[in-house]
Design a protein around this motif. Structure first.
Motif, PDB file in Angstrom:
ATOM      1  N   HIS A  82       0.841  -1.196   0.000  1.00 40.24           N
ATOM      2  CA  HIS A  82       0.000   0.000   0.000  1.00 40.24           C
ATOM      3  C   HIS A  82       0.872   1.240   0.000  1.00 40.24           C
ATOM      4  O   HIS A  82       2.036   1.190   0.394  1.00 40.24           O
ATOM      5  N   GLU A 227      -4.628  -2.782   8.340  1.00 35.28           N
ATOM      6  CA  GLU A 227      -5.124  -3.513   7.175  1.00 35.28           C
ATOM      7  C   GLU A 227      -4.764  -4.996   7.262  1.00 35.28           C
ATOM      8  O   GLU A 227      -5.568  -5.874   6.923  1.00 35.28           O
ATOM      9  N   PHE A 240      -6.961  -5.965   0.396  1.00 37.24           N
ATOM     10  CA  PHE A 240      -7.951  -5.274  -0.436  1.00 37.24           C
ATOM     11  C   PHE A 240      -9.343  -5.888  -0.304  1.00 37.24           C
ATOM     12  O   PHE A 240     -10.330  -5.256  -0.681  1.00 37.24           O
ATOM     13  N   PHE A 245     -11.281  -1.496   2.241  1.00 36.06           N
ATOM     14  CA  PHE A 245     -11.117  -1.186   0.824  1.00 36.06           C
ATOM     15  C   PHE A 245     -12.356  -1.480  -0.008  1.00 36.06           C
ATOM     16  O   PHE A 245     -12.599  -0.821  -1.018  1.00 36.06           O
ATOM     17  N   LYS A 271      -8.039  -1.939  -7.324  1.00 37.41           N
ATOM     18  CA  LYS A 271      -7.157  -1.894  -6.154  1.00 37.41           C
ATOM     19  C   LYS A 271      -6.257  -0.667  -6.192  1.00 37.41           C
ATOM     20  O   LYS A 271      -6.100   0.046  -5.193  1.00 37.41           O
ATOM     21  N   ALA A 274      -8.302   2.516  -5.499  1.00 35.57           N
ATOM     22  CA  ALA A 274      -8.703   2.629  -4.093  1.00 35.57           C
ATOM     23  C   ALA A 274      -7.524   3.032  -3.215  1.00 35.57           C
ATOM     24  O   ALA A 274      -7.620   3.942  -2.381  1.00 35.57           O
ATOM     25  N   ASP A 275      -6.385   2.344  -3.396  1.00 33.62           N
ATOM     26  CA  ASP A 275      -5.213   2.648  -2.562  1.00 33.62           C
ATOM     27  C   ASP A 275      -4.724   4.067  -2.809  1.00 33.62           C
ATOM     28  O   ASP A 275      -4.523   4.847  -1.869  1.00 33.62           O
ATOM     29  N   ARG A 278      -7.060   6.823  -1.517  1.00 38.94           N
ATOM     30  CA  ARG A 278      -6.951   7.004  -0.056  1.00 38.94           C
ATOM     31  C   ARG A 278      -5.736   7.875   0.264  1.00 38.94           C
ATOM     32  O   ARG A 278      -5.813   8.806   1.076  1.00 38.94           O
TER      33      ARG A 278
END
Length: 878
Positions: A82, A227, A240, A245, A271, A274-275, A278
């Motif tokens: 991440h 996570e 994820f 997520f 993925k 989303a990462d 953030r």
């Protein structure tokens, strides 16, 4: 358990054991230029572990937002890489040690989280028998599940400073997650044994020579990745797939009517988006902005990587700002800075998305050129390094380069691309600065503070005081004295001098004693509580233990205070005029001016500047009392005090109040009443980055000097235009209208002259194998006029090659044009001028149909024109 439940249970567990729950620090490290981002839970507490600052509580627990970027390209490909993540941690600053940290870690892991004890493994440092005994004898972990590991994995140290052994908790996820090797065990690179918690026992100090000295005050620094723990507790194979997520990925999938889990390529794109979303959402909320360097470059790279993957899903219009909204909705209750800065975050991301669209157009143009160059050279492959430059500089995806090249019958050298990528990674690894607990200089000043005690600052109340010289430093080493002419650093037991901080420059001062004069030109605080004065001995000898008199430069302090107080009034006024999204992003407060950076998305209009200036001056004219008080951070925030995103505040803070107009946390020096600021004048407004503006202003004597200079300018202009100052505007407007009319007349005359000259030039046209050729000198005054003349001739001549030249002072301008039919026969305007220009001492080039050049030798102009016919004949094909 959900991620939110794990977070809450962790913090509650340690609160019940005497820890103060602190909110996450900013992703932008405070007063730490050695690192770009807060990359671990301990980063905000470095000064406490090093001893450069004193903690107000000895036990702390946090859920720290973190950002790391060494392996950006791995995000989306693996289960656990991440950029942004949350790190749970408990910390002890000289309070408890292994005897409590280890049992608490076991208790939380097994009893609160409910992880099966028989699946947990422990790693310890090779010779840490103390940790082994606690894990085995007190906690009850079987000896065969405690693994001793080497210094490379289980001893924490970075350069000079505190360090110590580590102990990690692993969970065995089962043989089916392993690599199948009979040697598979804790520490294997496969997914079977997952590290979930690292306990660092800070018990030594490492000096420059590599010697380890036991610390009198030991510390605990732990980190548990939220996570990772969520993936274990939720029984999924990837971080994820946790609730942290999935909500974000499902939202993105809904934008394109796809489903997560249906296709590998789609899943990877979801993925990455989303990462990265953030990461950029939290970073922008904390005050970072996209740019071309430093942390701004990291943000730009993350945004563009997310956008590239969005395009693979068919998201060609701005969408990432909408995904950011989903991130904010999910995390708003835990991180209040997200909803507080929502409009700002979404606007910055959308602006960057639109900017990327323009960049993509640039990349397409460059790729088209690369395709043409490959064809001209007879190659069928696009150079891999050029493809990487497109990717790295313009954010152009390799997939898109490959696709567009294939449409032209070409391929891409992907091995060359990969090699260039690896070289960049290696450069990044080499350049990346590790988090140093304490530099050599920091360790030196810390030892001085421990030896001498803290400096007592009295400069808020008095500007002159007696003091004793405790130490002198020259070239980083203690000395006993400094003689006239020498520059030296020195430490006093008490000082009225303000040390540079919070954007405010340091005081200047004089230090006196019988037969001694020292001029202080800088004051700084290398460690908390220690004021170091830097200056030059102008007369006499400055010695250790001297009794001296310190006198602050009163005029400089007063002017600096005016400007500092004005920044508070300016900050408030900008919020009122431009909107609540305005946040201070930096400032510089000097005696003669102030500079203020703030978040905003467009240039500040003259009308807005006028309103801001009026509001500040209104607050000055209202003669508002300026009051300071010490209160708690919690109370200050409850009262609505403004705080800087990149400042670190302790439990107690200094509050500066200006009537009911302004309330800010600030450690700087200020006037006693806003009336003392005098006149306030804004003198400039500019951009310093995407979504970041800067204004400069002057106050007091500086404002009077500014107004006086403008009056002198006005008087001079009035004299030049032969009008009184009151009539200047009308007179200048009339002159501008007159000038425009004359320009129009002149332009018309130039056009008529050009037509006459074109007519005469037509008489010089020669035949060139069935086409027309013209190479001639003209009177065109500049390159634009020369091009216009070429266009007129091209329209008259039809199939032709044209070269026009005109002297311009000490230089020569050349423009060549070739009609399309002759380009097909091999004539090339760019190559023509490239060969001709050296004759007149210059160079140039351009497209096949139009090119230009310049030279420095007008005397050889005719020679160049004569040569042009031979060059054109040589280019011509049948």
């Amino acid at each position: 358990m959900t991620g939110k439940e794990i977070r809450e249970k962790f913090l509650k567990f340690f609160e019940e054991r005497g820890h103060r729950i602190l909110p996450s620090a900013s992703l932008i490290p405070t007063n730490d230029p050695s690192i770009l981002w807060t990359a671990a839970g301990m980063v905000p507490f470095k000064p406490y572990f090093t001893g450069t600052a004193k903690p107000e509580m000895l036990r702390v627990t946090t859920c720290q937002k973190c950002l790391r970027t060494p392996d950006i390209e791995e995000v989306g490909r693996t289960a656990r890489h991440h950029t942004f993540f949350e790190m749970l941690g408990n910390f002890s600053f000289g309070d408890y040690f292994k005897e409590k940290a280890i049992p608490w870690a076991w208790e939380f892991t097994t009893r609160v989280l409910g992880l099966p004890a028989e699946k947990l493994w422990i790693s310890i440092y090779l010779d840490d028998d103390e940790a082994f005994d606690i894990w085995h004898r007190e906690v009850g972990v079987p000896a065969e599940r405690i693994v001793r590991m080497g210094k490379d994995t289980n001893f924490w140290e970075i350069g000079v400073g505190p360090c110590g052994p580590c102990s990690e908790i692993y969970i065995d996820l089962g043989e089916e997650r392993g690599c199948g090797s009979p040697e598979c065990r804790v520490g294997c690179d496969c997914d079977r044994y997952l590290e979930i918690w690292n306990l660092v026992f800070i018990q030594f100090f490492r000096d420059e020579a590599g010697n380890y000295t036991p610390l009198a005050s030991k510390g605990i620094d732990t980190g548990m990745g939220l996570e990772r723990v969520a993936s274990v507790l939720q029984g999924v194979n990837s971080n994820f797939d946790t609730d942290l997520f999935r909500e974000i990925m499902d939202y993105t999938a809904g934008l394109v009517n796809r489903e997560y889990g249906a296709e590998k390529k789609t899943d990877m794109a979801l993925k990455v988006i989303a990462d990265h979303c953030r990461a950029v959402t939290f970073a922008i909320a904390d005050g970072a902005l996209p740019s071309n360097e430093g942390r701004g470059y990291v943000l730009r790279r993350l945004i563009r990587r997310a956008l590239r993957f969005g395009r693979l899903l068919g998201l060609n219009e701005p969408f990432l700002y909408r995904v950011s909204g989903a991130v904010i909705r999910q995390m708003a209750d835990v991180y209040p800075e997200l909803p507080a800065n929502k409009d700002h975050v979404l606007r910055v991301i959308r602006s960057e998305e639109e900017r990327f669209g323009e960049t993509l157009a640039q990349g397409t143009e460059i790729l088209n050129r690369l395709v043409q160059e490959a064809r001209n050279a007879g190659r069928t492959v696009i150079d891999g390094r050029e493809a990487f430059r497109l990717y790295d500089t313009y954010g152009f995806p390799l997939e898109l380069t490959r696709e567009m090249a294939a449409e032209e019958g070409l391929t891409v050298d992907e091995d060359g691309f990969a090699a260039a990528m690896e070289e960049q990674r290696e450069r990044a690894r080499s350049a990346r600065q590790e988090t140093e607990y304490l530099s050599e200089a920091g360790a030196f000043y810390k030892s001085l503070r421990e030896q001498l005690g803290e400096t007592r600052f009295v400069g808020y109340d008095v500007l002159e005081t007696g003091a004793r010289v405790l130490a002198l430093i020259k070239d980083g080493r203690p000395v006993k004295q400094a003689v006239a002419g020498e520059e030296v650093e020195f430490i006093l037991d008490v000082t009225p001098c303000y040390a540079a901080s919070g954007g405010q420059v340091a005081d200047h001062a004089g230090v006196e004693a019988p037969a001694l004069e020292v001029r202080v030109t800088d004051v700084f605080r290398p460690v908390e509580g220690l004021f170091v004065h830097r200056g030059k001995v102008e007369n006499g000898i400055l010695k250790e233990n001297d009794s001296v008199r310190v006198k602050v430069d009163v005029a400089r302090r007063r002017d600096t205070a005016r400007n500092h107080s004005a920044t508070h009034l300016l900050h408030k006024s900008l919020k009122e005029v431009l909107g609540g999204h305005v946040h201070q992003a930096g400032s510089l407060v000097e005696p003669d001016r102030l500079r203020f950076d703030f978040t905003h998305y467009a240039p500040v209009s003259p009308e807005e500047m006028r309103r801001v200036e009026e509001m500040v001056n209104g607050a000055i004219l209202d003669s508002l009392p300026v009051e300071t008080e010490i209160t708690t951070l919690e109370e200050a925030r409850a009262r609505g005090a403004a705080a800087l995103f990149d400042e670190k505040y302790g439990e107690n803070v200094r509050l500066v109040k200006m009537g009911d107009f302004s309330l800010e946390l600030c450690g700087g020096t200020h006037v006693r009443n806003t009336a003392e600021v005098g006149l306030f004048k804004l003198i400039s407004e500019s951009s310093v980055g995407a979504g970041l503006r800067r204004v400069e202003a002057v106050t007091g004597p500086g404002a009077l000097r500014y107004v006086s200079a403008r009056e002198e300018q006005l008087a001079h202009i009035a004299e030049l235009v032969k009008a009184s100052p009151a009539e200047v505007v009308a007179r200048v407007e009339a002159l501008v209208r007159e000038h425009r009319e004359l320009e129009r007349e002149a332009e018309g005359l130039r056009a008529r002259l050009a037509r006459f000259e074109v007519q005469s030039l037509l008489e010089k046209v020669r035949e060139l194998d069935g086409a027309k050729f013209l190479a001639a000198r003209t009177t065109a005054p500049d390159m634009d006029s020369l091009r216009a003349m070429v266009d007129l001739l091209r329209d008259r001549l039809g199939s032709a090659v044209i070269l026009l030249a005109s002297p311009a002072g000490e230089r020569v301008n050349l423009v060549a044009a070739v009609t399309g039919d002759l380009v097909l026969r091999g004539l090339h305007a760019g190559k023509l001028v490239k060969e001709i220009a050296p004759i007149v001492g210059g160079g140039g080039g351009g497209r096949p149909d139009m090119a230009s050049a310049g030279g420095k030798d007008p005397s050889r102009l005719q020679e160049a024109l004569d040569r042009a016919y031979t060059v054109a004949m040589g280019q011509l094909k049948g």
